[in-house]
Design an enzyme around this catalytic site. Structure first.
Site, PDB file in Angstrom:
ATOM      1  CG  ASP A  75      -1.931   1.104   1.221  1.00  0.00           C
ATOM      2  OD1 ASP A  75      -2.604   1.270   0.188  1.00  0.00           O
ATOM      3  OD2 ASP A  75      -2.067   1.811   2.244  1.00  0.00           O
ATOM      4  CG  ASP A 126       0.788   7.648  -3.590  1.00  0.00           C
ATOM      5  OD1 ASP A 126       0.560   8.457  -4.515  1.00  0.00           O
ATOM      6  OD2 ASP A 126       0.536   7.879  -2.399  1.00  0.00           O
ATOM      7  N   GLY A 134      -5.440   8.709   7.706  1.00  0.00           N
ATOM      8  CA  GLY A 134      -5.256   8.864   9.143  1.00  0.00           C
ATOM      9  C   GLY A 134      -6.541   9.331   9.807  1.00  0.00           C
TER      10      GLY A 134
END
Length: 281
Positions: A83, A105, A179
């Site tokens: 991830d 990413d 988060g």
């Protein structure tokens, strides 16, 4: 059951207007809780593991061995997903170590560079039967060792979400945050934008920042095209808070297995709630 790519499970999920949870497997307890809950509810699951976390847990091969042993024992459909990896080299390391899915990413780069790097990852991953997720647009919050402010973040432009890379799943920025949300912050989930993207992109779509996002908005997003929802902060928080509370209640508690068993159950409770929400059961 052997570890699987997440490609097929997400295609089925989007077609059935269901969501699959991408749950943070931050240790053996959490991984076990996720898999046991998946078996209980007859659902697939995705272990999400960050690059530094994988290294802290002993490296890619050891994380794979842990995940494989659990999936084999419980006969559960599990994808092991790298991830938010930001480098080609770390992606290759995860694939060599046995991960069955990766996310590159490159959202911090301009669009064309993002696409170029993503294509390189797709080429090597697909050659190994590994699924690929990518992100176009940035989400505010913490991404590993990088903090993205609300000002720096932007929501995915549907025009940029064209299927130019050969990826298997697209992470979209629609107002969620990585988060924990700041105290008093009310997330505004852009469902109309999601529907616009979904109308143009046939790929399974991914929501990051599932922790703390209103349940009704998650359910609405799943119906609008989201097929994978990442949950990390809520799991870690449940684990930590249960251990803390047990120690507050009994300062003399010494048996670590009592602490960890209770913390594992706390994680399982969160996973069950989320799996039921995502799958509509």
């Amino acid at each position: 059951m052997p570890l699987v790519s997440m490609k097929e499970m997400l295609i089925k999920a989007r077609a059935g207007h269901r969501g699959v949870g991408g749950f943070l497997a931050f240790n053996y307890d959490s991984a076990r809780a996720i898999a046991e809950t998946a078996k209980k509810l007859h659902q697939p699951a995705i272990y999400i593991v960050g690059d530094q976390m994988a290294l802290d847990m002993g490296g890619f091969a050891r994380v794979t061995a842990m995940a494989r042993s659990i999936a084999d024992e419980l006969d559960v459909e599990i994808a092991l997903h790298a991830d938010h990896y930001r480098s080609y080299e770390m992606i290759v390391g995860a694939i060599r170590g046995g991960f069955t899915s990766v996310m590159i990413d490159a959202s911090r780069f301009p669009l064309e560079k993002n696409i170029e790097l993503t294509k390189e990852v797709v080429k090597v991953a697909h050659a190994c039967g590994v699924s690929v997720e990518a992100e176009i647009g940035r989400l505010p919050g913490n991404e590993g060792d990088e903090e993205v402010t609300v000002a720096e973040a932007f929501q995915t432009d549907p025009a940029e979400a064209a299927e130019r890379t050969g990826i298997d799943a697209l992470a979209v920025s629609i107002g969620t945050m990585h988060g924990a949300y700041p105290k008093g912050f009310k997330p505004e989930i852009n469902i109309p934008r999601l529907r616009e993207i979904a109308a143009k992109v046939s790929l399974p779509l991914v929501m990051h920042g599932g922790s703390g996002t209103p349940e009704d908005k998650i359910a609405e997003a799943v119906q609008a095209g989201i097929a994978k929802i990442n949950v990390a902060t809520d799991l870690v928080t449940a684990y930590q808070q249960k251990i803390y509370q047990l120690q507050v209640d009994d300062p003399n508690i010494r048996h670590n297995l009592d602490l960890f068993a209770a913390a594992k159950e706390a994680v399982a409770q969160v996973v069950e709630e989320r799996m039921k929400l995502f799958a509509g059961i």
